[in-house]
Design an enzyme around this catalytic site. Structure first.
Site, short mmCIF file in Angstrom:
data_model
loop_
_atom_site.label_atom_id
_atom_site.label_comp_id
_atom_site.label_asym_id
_atom_site.label_seq_id
_atom_site.Cartn_x
_atom_site.Cartn_y
_atom_site.Cartn_z
CG PHE B 74 33.64 66.50 -63.68
CD1 PHE B 74 32.73 67.40 -63.11
CD2 PHE B 74 33.63 66.38 -65.07
CE1 PHE B 74 31.88 68.16 -63.91
CE2 PHE B 74 32.77 67.12 -65.87
CZ PHE B 74 31.90 68.00 -65.29
N GLY B 75 34.87 63.23 -60.25
CA GLY B 75 35.66 62.06 -59.90
C GLY B 75 34.89 60.75 -60.05
CE1 TYR B 139 30.91 56.46 -65.75
CE2 TYR B 139 29.48 56.50 -67.67
CZ TYR B 139 30.35 57.15 -66.81
OH TYR B 139 30.66 58.46 -67.01
#
Lengths: 272, 272, 272, 272, 272, 272
Positions: B74-75, B139
């Protein structure tokens, strides 16, 4: 009390594992349940009548279809067997059933097909009933044959069929895979009852599992059958996982829907 | 009490919004939870061990993967950022994670992908996981990259991945869109746990929302993951609708799955 | 004589194998062909102007896009390379190209993608352009990235792209697979020309092979591009089959579209 | 002169209508053509060797597979017959062939399947090879069985198969339907040759018609086979239409792909 | 108490069977409910205002659309009628409604389409909203027309539409088919409310049945509408099956979604 | 010389642009060509008989269908017109034609539908005939209506229809779009002839363009019609591109199949 929907139903394989459960489940649906098996049955209920014959015997098999409204065909070899057995019990035997249905005007056949008709599809593919046959064994191949046989008898002779692709329907968990593949006996009865009573089934395929946590197949094409499983294996998970080793996601028996059947060798090689 | 299913799990981004929630959720699943972040963490629970590094640091990132059975990744940058940040934290960082998994024999990666990998699909299209990538931002583009990276590492190196396309997982409703896009923290934990424990995931994509009233995407291809959200935003509807303005159905932020991300300009233009 | 359709085109990778062929092919289409490469070119034709830079150099790469109507982007690493090379030349380099297009208002990019973006699909699956990415290498992964990058720049910034998934375009047959995968240089030029001149391409994907006997992929979604290959490898079959060994249909290099790329190890392992 | 691609091929049904044509067509492809039939053949060419046996004889059928590289299996009942004949010649006979292939390590089987495996699909549906089985006769049902048998032997034992769904391959036009369904003998040879020599076929299905004006099925999933029919029935249209009555579009024999087979009664009813 | 979401809604067909129910259901959603019908209504609730006109009257119909935010269009002939009636009430009338919406800037139309727009699909096909139109009557044909009309007004003029394909919504069961086709009045109100309040509907089609046991169609493409039926006919099954005869699965009225409409003759033939 | 296939054909719109061409093309196919139009025709060929009426006149339109084997229905408004004109000429007029066919037992209708029935699909989507209706005008909406009308008359009354979605069939190029959308008059005749003579058409949809370089739609579902265009616009490209301005790929008239129709306002607004 409502009267039974059917006068006479024929149940083949009535002395088998699932047949025994179905005798209980079908009793309220018909006035007479004709229970057939190659093994004689003596514990008959009041509304049951027994017939004993080998499915390979065309004459006897066809005769047993006389006077019935629908056939629940669960007879035949229930797992991988040498070719001659599969040929006689499943291929020839089912042909005899459909010929019996044709001769005696039976309107609908509910057939115990199997996940092994599609055992070489992968679990992550989430297939539906449009996916092509990919049998994982001679047993599975015979299930494919009978599904196509039912298709022919629908298209040409107007006999309806529901092919129930039962995944696992056993009294005990002997494999972690059963946590997703199990169809409880009660849900199996619900599945057969739904198939018998749906207003129209034409030639349909339904996947048979309970409402388990992991659903490896998609029953979206069977909405017209009205099967709503009520059970889940989740209550057994802790016990089963504690007792049975986790499988490797790279094992073929985990990768494919057919489970350990895909790892079986050819049955005719045994003893050689 | 059942023993934890895993010995050691690695959680990246452990100091972030969702990471913090996952520390709570993953605790019962493993003997040791290795929590990693670029921000040092000092509030460690008894079964936690902390590692601190930047995902852009290949050596450190790979080293943190040693001895773990599965990685919950989840980084990285959690929203739109200039290209250099996205490149380092998400693209290069995730490459380092997969290289770490490959070097140290980690079997499964659970990756925090995002709705923004498919943000330019329309809500009325009800897409499923077969729909092609349509990122709505740098993103989102980096999420597409990591999904494809996981696909390669599955096809070539046999490392399993579940890509969680999380929609919105926040503590507050700041947009009416969240009424359909929200994944509650508890459902997020359920999603990660299901992904870690499913018998086989191969390379899979799962949409992550709670069981909200409006379902803009179809999870039919993720039945094998066994994710069953338990929460719904419906109880918050009255409050949210009273507080936040209704959106116009012609606004791009309402039209597209990606919401307001589709209206963002290019992040490298900022300040120019 | 018709006047050239374009004023200025930019061709990247112009000193490479395909770039060299394209210089010949693009000449009649434009008044000025700006030829770019990291390797200086001295054999310029009258209507060519050369620019020399590394694609990893954002400023130079973007500057070269000024004043051009369309970009034919064939630059970057043309086969499997260590991660750092792929990252710089293909991922960062292509980002610089699209940023250059955005800054300078270039309307269309023709990108040399590759079969290796989908190399892990099987030849017998006859996929079309809707099939998901399945890269077979870091090289293929970078092609996936640039396809998604182009998708973003179309959806958000209105820059058109055609991704040419070139299979094999070489001067010699070094593998029997090339009998089906070859795109002759002349057909490659036809493909680029069609992509430049089609009335509208939006974001499109086209498979690039000649009209060979075996067609492992289906270009049905590219009718609007107007690519009609004129060549076939059939005239070379006898010679090639006599010279090169037949491959085993069970070899992964025959099974998968990506050919021998699927058998490559990880490029970062080399020399270790 | 190029040397033959194969050492030894086995052709079953070699004395039949298509078998006779294939003897001519396969001669250049192999050093030795083993021609098999239940009817003795005496007109052997120099590179032919004959074996005579009934496909229902498992031992003899399997023995004939020894030492061959590929099997062109055209033996069995070529049209609708009573169940016992279909069972023995087509179902049991083909099982014996696949068992022979498995025992003797034969790599590829080319099987004469038929339009009658899908005879109950409508002509206006333009199906492709993904359409499910819909046999129109016991004959068609046996073709479905052998297709599934080949699928099993591919998935489990790695033996490749091409199922040729031949529509009509006859010396004369006896029905206007043949104007669209005909596969000329020369195109039939092209189809078998393509199937034998394609680099990889896995388990594939190909529709077999010439390049006729009306194409009721879509071969888009067989691009990897490389079959390009060269003939057309158009040159015979005027003569055929003058000689044979036009059919009614409402006749089932016109509606369905299977033609007059769909109007056949059950073969076991004959003479009763 | 929350304030109503809408200022003014227009309900056409307000004096009809479903219109009467919808008056009750829509009351809490708006400050003013404008109720329109060709039949005068006198029993107005406090927040209702009535308008009386024939839908064939373009001027009156358009005028009634002034000042409304959304239109719930349930007016027109509710079953098979001669062509002139269908033409005036349904085709011309709905055109007038959409023209009214266009002139007066109404944002959304909720239209009472019908199963009869797709009445010639078979129940066992489990179609979704992508299935093509197959009307079963002039009535159904007019529903197809209005669905396409709404599509045009969305694509060209930006007016949103939800087409509700209502199956059966009646106070009594007069046919066993209603056990699967019934949409209870309460679920009908839920369906209209969901359609009015979904954040974006664009041009959408939703099937309207309650959550009955047999689901002959698949609403998977309507997740964005947020319709969740709460009722089921199962509680009425015993009574209905006791009272009404079982239908034959070979009857067209059972085979096709449209039920007895498929057996209707042409309405213009009546009385001739 | 072969005798004509048909005794009598009816051609509506016979005095129009395409009607005039079809009179030439249909002459060899029938003994009598009944040519109908609202405009009287005086230049009759020997085997022609003329009828003059308005399609809005139900009695006259139906009467003209008497004694014909098939109808080639090209009458009606050929482009965007106010609603009343579209309603009368296209909607009501076509209803009268189908009623005439039903009353007089005509077996097949060939209808001049249009690209404008699907004008709001994008060119890069390469749709096939399964794509839903997306009309771009009232004209296109009327074409959708008649397609559905033909579907009803096939399903219910057994009258076959081929809907020809003609793109552009004009004597001159007035728009660069015609380079891909043109159907030459000769190919239009081939299309009608194929539709009239195919063995079975049921209810079919065929896209009508010549074999032009850019193919924006996919006719794969029309193989049973046997339409093989022989012409191409490529020979006119240089002249047309020199004369007519290139269009912008962002223009809606280039984006959508319907071309400039999508940019038309509402026809009822004209003059207001």
């Amino acid at each position: 009390m409502t009267k039974p929907r059917f006068d006479t139903l024929l149940l083949t394989g009535a002395a088998g594992r699932l047949g025994t459960e179905l005798r209980r489940g079908l009793a309220p649906l018909c006035k007479t349940l004709r229970v057939a098996d190659v093994t004689p049955m003596t514990d008959l209920r009041p509304n049951e009548e027994a017939v004993t014959y080998d499915l390979a015997d065309q004459e006897a098999t066809m005769a047993a279809c006389e006077g019935v409204e629908a056939i629940v065909h669960f007879g035949g070899a229930p797992l991988e067997r040498p070719w001659e057995d599969i040929l006689n019990a499943n291929i020839r035997g089912s042909y005899h059933i459909y010929e019996g249905a044709r001769k005696h005007g039976v309107g609908r056949v509910i057939y115990a097909s199997s996940v092994h008709a599609i055992g070489y599809h992968r679990v992550e593919d989430n297939i539906d009933a449009n996916a092509p046959h990919r049998p994982d064994s001679l047993y599975g191949l015979s299930k494919c044959f009978v599904e196509d046989l039912g298709r022919l008898y629908w298209d040409k002779f107007g006999i309806e069929t529901v092919d129930l692709r039962i995944f696992s329907s056993f009294p005990e968990f002997t494999d972690r895979r059963m946590l997703w593949s199990m169809l409880t006996f009660d849900d199996c009865i619900r599945l057969v009852e739904a198939s018998l009573t749906a207003p129209r089934v034409a030639h349909s395929i339904v996947f048979g599992t309970s409402a388990n946590k992991h659903r490896m197949v998609d029953n979206r094409l069977a909405g017209h059958i009205g099967f709503h499983p009520q059970d889940s294996t989740e209550e057994f998970r802790a016990e089963v996982e504690a007792r049975l080793t986790a499988a490797n996601p790279h094992d073929k028996a985990v990768e494919y829907l057919g489970g350990w059947f895909v790892n079986l060798g050819h049955p005719d090689d045994e003893g050689k």
